[in-house]
Design a protein around this motif. Structure first.
Motif, PDB file in Angstrom:
ATOM      1  N   SER A  36       0.822  -1.198   0.000  1.00 32.79           N
ATOM      2  CA  SER A  36       0.000   0.000   0.000  1.00 32.79           C
ATOM      3  C   SER A  36       0.857   1.249   0.000  1.00 32.79           C
ATOM      4  O   SER A  36       1.631   1.462   0.924  1.00 32.79           O
ATOM      5  CB  SER A  36      -0.924   0.021   1.225  1.00 32.79           C
ATOM      6  OG  SER A  36      -1.567   1.269   1.315  1.00 32.79           O
ATOM      7  N   PRO A  37       0.721   2.102  -1.048  1.00 32.57           N
ATOM      8  CA  PRO A  37       1.398   3.392  -1.027  1.00 32.57           C
ATOM      9  C   PRO A  37       0.571   4.455  -0.341  1.00 32.57           C
ATOM     10  O   PRO A  37       0.926   5.619  -0.330  1.00 32.57           O
ATOM     11  CB  PRO A  37       1.526   3.710  -2.531  1.00 32.57           C
ATOM     12  CG  PRO A  37       0.281   3.128  -3.113  1.00 32.57           C
ATOM     13  CD  PRO A  37       0.009   1.859  -2.310  1.00 32.57           C
ATOM     14  N   PHE A  38      -0.584   4.079   0.256  1.00 33.13           N
ATOM     15  CA  PHE A  38      -1.528   5.040   0.802  1.00 33.13           C
ATOM     16  C   PHE A  38      -1.428   5.186   2.317  1.00 33.13           C
ATOM     17  O   PHE A  38      -2.116   6.002   2.905  1.00 33.13           O
ATOM     18  CB  PHE A  38      -2.958   4.625   0.439  1.00 33.13           C
ATOM     19  CG  PHE A  38      -3.237   4.668  -1.030  1.00 33.13           C
ATOM     20  CD1 PHE A  38      -3.688   5.825  -1.642  1.00 33.13           C
ATOM     21  CD2 PHE A  38      -3.028   3.551  -1.818  1.00 33.13           C
ATOM     22  CE1 PHE A  38      -3.937   5.866  -2.999  1.00 33.13           C
ATOM     23  CE2 PHE A  38      -3.281   3.585  -3.179  1.00 33.13           C
ATOM     24  CZ  PHE A  38      -3.727   4.739  -3.769  1.00 33.13           C
ATOM     25  N   SER A  39      -0.607   4.388   2.971  1.00 31.21           N
ATOM     26  CA  SER A  39      -0.642   4.308   4.427  1.00 31.21           C
ATOM     27  C   SER A  39      -0.392   5.648   5.115  1.00 31.21           C
ATOM     28  O   SER A  39      -1.039   5.994   6.094  1.00 31.21           O
ATOM     29  CB  SER A  39       0.381   3.280   4.913  1.00 31.21           C
ATOM     30  OG  SER A  39       0.060   2.005   4.406  1.00 31.21           O
ATOM     31  N   ASP A  40       0.544   6.417   4.627  1.00 28.84           N
ATOM     32  CA  ASP A  40       0.920   7.647   5.318  1.00 28.84           C
ATOM     33  C   ASP A  40      -0.165   8.714   5.273  1.00 28.84           C
ATOM     34  O   ASP A  40      -0.194   9.606   6.126  1.00 28.84           O
ATOM     35  CB  ASP A  40       2.214   8.212   4.715  1.00 28.84           C
ATOM     36  CG  ASP A  40       3.420   7.334   5.010  1.00 28.84           C
ATOM     37  OD1 ASP A  40       4.425   7.479   4.303  1.00 28.84           O
ATOM     38  OD2 ASP A  40       3.331   6.500   5.921  1.00 28.84           O
ATOM     39  N   GLY A  41      -1.053   8.662   4.284  1.00 32.02           N
ATOM     40  CA  GLY A  41      -2.053   9.709   4.148  1.00 32.02           C
ATOM     41  C   GLY A  41      -3.403   9.372   4.730  1.00 32.02           C
ATOM     42  O   GLY A  41      -4.359  10.117   4.523  1.00 32.02           O
ATOM     43  N   TYR A  42      -3.503   8.272   5.455  1.00 32.65           N
ATOM     44  CA  TYR A  42      -4.812   7.825   5.936  1.00 32.65           C
ATOM     45  C   TYR A  42      -5.404   8.792   6.946  1.00 32.65           C
ATOM     46  O   TYR A  42      -4.715   9.294   7.848  1.00 32.65           O
ATOM     47  CB  TYR A  42      -4.682   6.445   6.567  1.00 32.65           C
ATOM     48  CG  TYR A  42      -5.971   5.932   7.167  1.00 32.65           C
ATOM     49  CD1 TYR A  42      -7.052   5.588   6.370  1.00 32.65           C
ATOM     50  CD2 TYR A  42      -6.107   5.790   8.552  1.00 32.65           C
ATOM     51  CE1 TYR A  42      -8.226   5.118   6.913  1.00 32.65           C
ATOM     52  CE2 TYR A  42      -7.278   5.309   9.110  1.00 32.65           C
ATOM     53  CZ  TYR A  42      -8.339   4.976   8.282  1.00 32.65           C
ATOM     54  OH  TYR A  42      -9.505   4.514   8.833  1.00 32.65           O
ATOM     55  N   VAL A  43      -6.715   9.036   6.814  1.00 27.48           N
ATOM     56  CA  VAL A  43      -7.455   9.867   7.759  1.00 27.48           C
ATOM     57  C   VAL A  43      -8.634   9.045   8.275  1.00 27.48           C
ATOM     58  O   VAL A  43      -9.555   8.735   7.522  1.00 27.48           O
ATOM     59  CB  VAL A  43      -7.973  11.158   7.085  1.00 27.48           C
ATOM     60  CG1 VAL A  43      -8.729  12.016   8.113  1.00 27.48           C
ATOM     61  CG2 VAL A  43      -6.834  11.945   6.467  1.00 27.48           C
TER      62      VAL A  43
END
Length: 248
Positions: A36-43
């Motif tokens: 997952s390249p999305f982990s850091d931006g999770y809200v």
């Protein structure tokens, strides 16, 4: 090509754009089926993200890869506009909508699922905005979507019906809200399925109960499901479908 969200974009959003038919090798490298390249931006709630990441990580492909039949049936006659796909999973509905001419924003709590969805969209050559967030935390622009779609158990209940109000608030005047769920699951009892408690999720009837004079219900029925072959949930035979239009 996968572009990081800009300051004017929403929290947790990344955009996959068609690069004129040219593959972006770097994007392919950061979008493996299980990563997952999305982990850091999770809200949103990390526990909810982790739960769904674990579910997706258990299988290389969780769903069929085909759009939901109820979505196709209810949306095919609508003029394309802006659509919000809530709980987009591995992206089959979002990709179908994009191919049909819709401007698609797809929201999902699982970064593992979004990575797969983004890879599928890239392969299909379509543009989708991916938002890694819970619906109530996503800070999406209010009253801005011509269609808001939530297919099956996509939305956890929240105190004060915040999730239901977030769904309604996202629909633009003249726009359509489409909710589809598995019939009968709301009548099951917790413990029948250790992995799923129906009481945890928003059902179409809960949303219908909140609709006022500024809404018109166009479809509210239980009917046989048009089920794609394969994937989790293929054993369910009937759908509950709610389609409502915001009048103002």
């Amino acid at each position: 090509m996968l572009l990081p969200f800009r300051q004017e974009d929403w929290p947790g959003e990344e955009v996959l754009r068609d690069g004129g038919g040219m593959a972006d090798d770097s994007a392919a490298e950061v979008l493996p089926s299980g990563g997952s390249p999305f982990s850091d931006g999770y809200v949103g709630d990390p526990a909810v993200r982790d739960e769904w990441d674990n579910r997706y990580s258990e299988r290389r492909q969780l769903w069929s890869g085909q759009p939901n039949g109820a979505l196709v049936a209810e949306v095919s006659g609508l003029a394309p506009g802006r659509v919000l796909d809530v709980g987009c999973g591995e992206g089959a509905d979002a990709i179908w909508l994009a191919r049909a001419g819709w401007d698609v924003t797809a929201l999902e709590v699982s970064g593992v699922a979004l990575a797969r969805a983004a890879a599928h969209a890239r392969d299909a050559g379509v543009a989708v905005r991916w938002v890694h967030a819970g619906l109530t935390e996503a800070a999406l622009p209010a009253a801005s979507f011509d269609l808001v779609s939530a297919q099956y158990p996509a939305l956890l209940r929240t105190p004060g019906s915040a999730a239901e109000h977030a769904l309604l608030g996202a629909v633009a005047p003249g726009g359509v809200l489409l909710l589809v769920h598995h019939a009968g699951m709301d009548r099951r009892h917790a413990g029948q399925d250790d992995a799923f408690d129906p009481a945890d999720y928003v059902w179409p009837s809960m949303v219908a109960a909140l609709l006022g004079d500024d809404w018109r219900i166009e479809v509210d029925e239980e009917r046989p499901r048009v089920a794609p072959e394969g994937g989790a949930g293929a054993h369910h035979t009937d759908d509950v479908v709610l389609r409502a239009r915001r009048l103002r």
